[in-house]
Write an enzyme that holds these catalytic residues in place. Structure first.
Site, mmCIF file in Angstrom:
data_model
loop_
_atom_site.group_PDB
_atom_site.id
_atom_site.type_symbol
_atom_site.label_atom_id
_atom_site.label_comp_id
_atom_site.label_asym_id
_atom_site.label_seq_id
_atom_site.Cartn_x
_atom_site.Cartn_y
_atom_site.Cartn_z
ATOM 1 C CG HIS A 18 -2.222 -1.037 1.522
ATOM 2 N ND1 HIS A 18 -2.432 -1.543 1.987
ATOM 3 C CD2 HIS A 18 -2.106 -2.187 0.523
ATOM 4 C CE1 HIS A 18 -2.714 -2.519 2.134
ATOM 5 N NE2 HIS A 18 -3.106 -2.556 1.221
ATOM 6 C CE LYS A 27 1.211 3.438 6.028
ATOM 7 N NZ LYS A 27 0.805 2.390 4.779
ATOM 8 C CE1 TYR A 88 -2.182 0.890 9.486
ATOM 9 C CE2 TYR A 88 -1.867 -0.644 10.328
ATOM 10 C CZ TYR A 88 -2.746 0.020 9.217
ATOM 11 O OH TYR A 88 -3.555 -0.593 8.224
ATOM 12 C CG ASP A 124 -4.421 -5.413 -0.802
ATOM 13 O OD1 ASP A 124 -4.856 -3.961 -1.084
ATOM 14 O OD2 ASP A 124 -4.325 -5.856 0.937
#
Length: 138
Positions: A18, A27, A88, A124
């Site tokens: 991603h 992140k 995250y 995905d």
């Protein structure tokens, strides 16, 4: 961090790779429970390592349970335990209109994932190739 998320996944779920095409996100990722195979792909235009990937196994039972992912990287992970909880924090807010993904098994990236037949989300499974990314976003 601007925004925080967590995901809960079962074994063999693969998320990614991603990224956001605008307002890129750094992140900080921590495995709260379980074990994951984590992958970063360098997409910074002027980087010497553009298109290269880095992988690491993170686990709540290992000394490696967290990783910092700088802006300009695609990110994905594969879940290796029965239950996996991943937290995250992101440096920029999620912007759904600018989210894309690169295929987990793209031939040009040559990532050696620990499983051959992952469980993918519908989103995905429609990710683009690395070449498509380079032609349209680089």
């Amino acid at each position: 961090m601007q925004e925080s998320f967590y995901s809960v996944s079962k074994k063999n779920v693969l998320r990614g790779l991603h990224l956001q095409t605008k307002n890129s996100q750094a992140k900080f990722l921590t495995v709260i429970k379980g074990k994951i195979f984590d992958v970063l792909v360098d997409l910074r235009k002027d980087s010497k390592t553009f298109g290269k990937h880095f992988s690491i196994t993170l686990s709540d039972r290992l000394s490696y349970s967290s990783i910092y992912i700088p802006e300009g990287f695609a990110h994905g992970f594969c879940c290796l335990d029965k239950e996996n909880i991943v937290y995250y924090g992101c440096s920029n807010y999620r912007q759904k209109n600018y989210e894309i993904g690169i295929l987990w098994n793209d031939k040009d990236l040559k990532i050696k994932w620990p499983i051959k037949k992952p469980i993918l989300s519908k989103k995905d499974s429609k990710n683009i190739s690395f070449k498509e990314y380079c032609n349209n976003y680089k």
